[in-house]
Design a protein around this motif. Sequence first.
Motif, PDB file in Angstrom:
ATOM      1  N   GLU A  57       0.823  -1.210   0.000  1.00 37.46           N
ATOM      2  CA  GLU A  57       0.000   0.000   0.000  1.00 37.46           C
ATOM      3  C   GLU A  57       0.858   1.262   0.000  1.00 37.46           C
ATOM      4  O   GLU A  57       0.546   2.235  -0.691  1.00 37.46           O
ATOM      5  CB  GLU A  57      -0.949  -0.004   1.198  1.00 37.46           C
ATOM      6  N   THR A  58       1.948   1.242   0.764  1.00 40.20           N
ATOM      7  CA  THR A  58       2.865   2.385   0.772  1.00 40.20           C
ATOM      8  C   THR A  58       3.492   2.578  -0.600  1.00 40.20           C
ATOM      9  O   THR A  58       3.612   3.709  -1.102  1.00 40.20           O
ATOM     10  CB  THR A  58       3.977   2.186   1.825  1.00 40.20           C
ATOM     11  N   ALA A  59       3.903   1.465  -1.222  1.00 43.67           N
ATOM     12  CA  ALA A  59       4.503   1.540  -2.553  1.00 43.67           C
ATOM     13  C   ALA A  59       3.532   2.125  -3.564  1.00 43.67           C
ATOM     14  O   ALA A  59       3.899   2.989  -4.372  1.00 43.67           O
ATOM     15  CB  ALA A  59       4.964   0.152  -2.995  1.00 43.67           C
ATOM     16  N   LYS A  60       2.290   1.663  -3.525  1.00 44.76           N
ATOM     17  CA  LYS A  60       1.282   2.174  -4.454  1.00 44.76           C
ATOM     18  C   LYS A  60       1.116   3.674  -4.288  1.00 44.76           C
ATOM     19  O   LYS A  60       1.087   4.427  -5.261  1.00 44.76           O
ATOM     20  CB  LYS A  60      -0.050   1.455  -4.232  1.00 44.76           C
ATOM     21  N   ASP A  61       1.012   4.136  -3.045  1.00 45.22           N
ATOM     22  CA  ASP A  61       0.820   5.568  -2.788  1.00 45.22           C
ATOM     23  C   ASP A  61       2.013   6.384  -3.279  1.00 45.22           C
ATOM     24  O   ASP A  61       1.843   7.429  -3.923  1.00 45.22           O
ATOM     25  CB  ASP A  61       0.624   5.811  -1.285  1.00 45.22           C
ATOM     26  N   GLU A  62       3.219   5.908  -2.993  1.00 49.03           N
ATOM     27  CA  GLU A  62       4.412   6.671  -3.361  1.00 49.03           C
ATOM     28  C   GLU A  62       4.660   6.652  -4.866  1.00 49.03           C
ATOM     29  O   GLU A  62       5.094   7.660  -5.435  1.00 49.03           O
ATOM     30  CB  GLU A  62       5.620   6.129  -2.599  1.00 49.03           C
ATOM     31  N   LEU A  63       4.394   5.521  -5.513  1.00 47.16           N
ATOM     32  CA  LEU A  63       4.589   5.449  -6.956  1.00 47.16           C
ATOM     33  C   LEU A  63       3.536   6.272  -7.697  1.00 47.16           C
ATOM     34  O   LEU A  63       3.838   6.943  -8.693  1.00 47.16           O
ATOM     35  CB  LEU A  63       4.565   3.987  -7.408  1.00 47.16           C
TER      36      LEU A  63
END
Length: 209
Positions: A57-63
Amino acid sequence: MTEKKLIPLAINGGIGFGAKLTPKQLIALGTYLDEDTEIELTTFQQLIIQVSEEKVETAKDELEAVGFSVYKVGPYVKSLRTCNFCQGADEEGMPVAIELNKRIAGQEVPFTLRPAYTGCPNACGEPLINDIGVIKRLEHYELYVGGQAKGEDARAAVLLKDKLEPDQLYDLVDAVLEVYRKNGRKRERLAKFIDRYGFENLKKEVRIS
């Protein structure tokens, strides 16, 4: 030590003038990759990366914050493959392509489904050899279904409906996906589904006379 579960994510730079990435995007992507990590570049303008489950979820938000689009990997509608919009965003219907992608990408289907769009009859986005293909012709849109690029039964897609307005296009694509989702067998490609179900039956279900 318990081995970390890795989740595959498909990412691309969104729909625009060609398949391009920015240094800012590459830097953000690099934070989720080890030095020896291999990245799969697909023919559908996507990069496949592996992210530990707790960071998804963090990766999705940051990407997404740096302009990437992030999609699930598996039996879903892939992001829309497009042409380079070489004659301009408005003339070749980029807003329609963006909206169509927003509506369908990530929908669950019996088997991975590849949609493609091109803004003129030159068909640089290869809509006729993908499961669902859209061609903009002058001010209207044509919808093709059942294309298949590889295998012994490779074939061109068949025209389902032409002279579509944007809203008609969106609704018709949604209707085709719903028929496929309800009646398709597990791991049955759209082309094979149409062979089994019948093209005329499909037209009746989506209310094309």
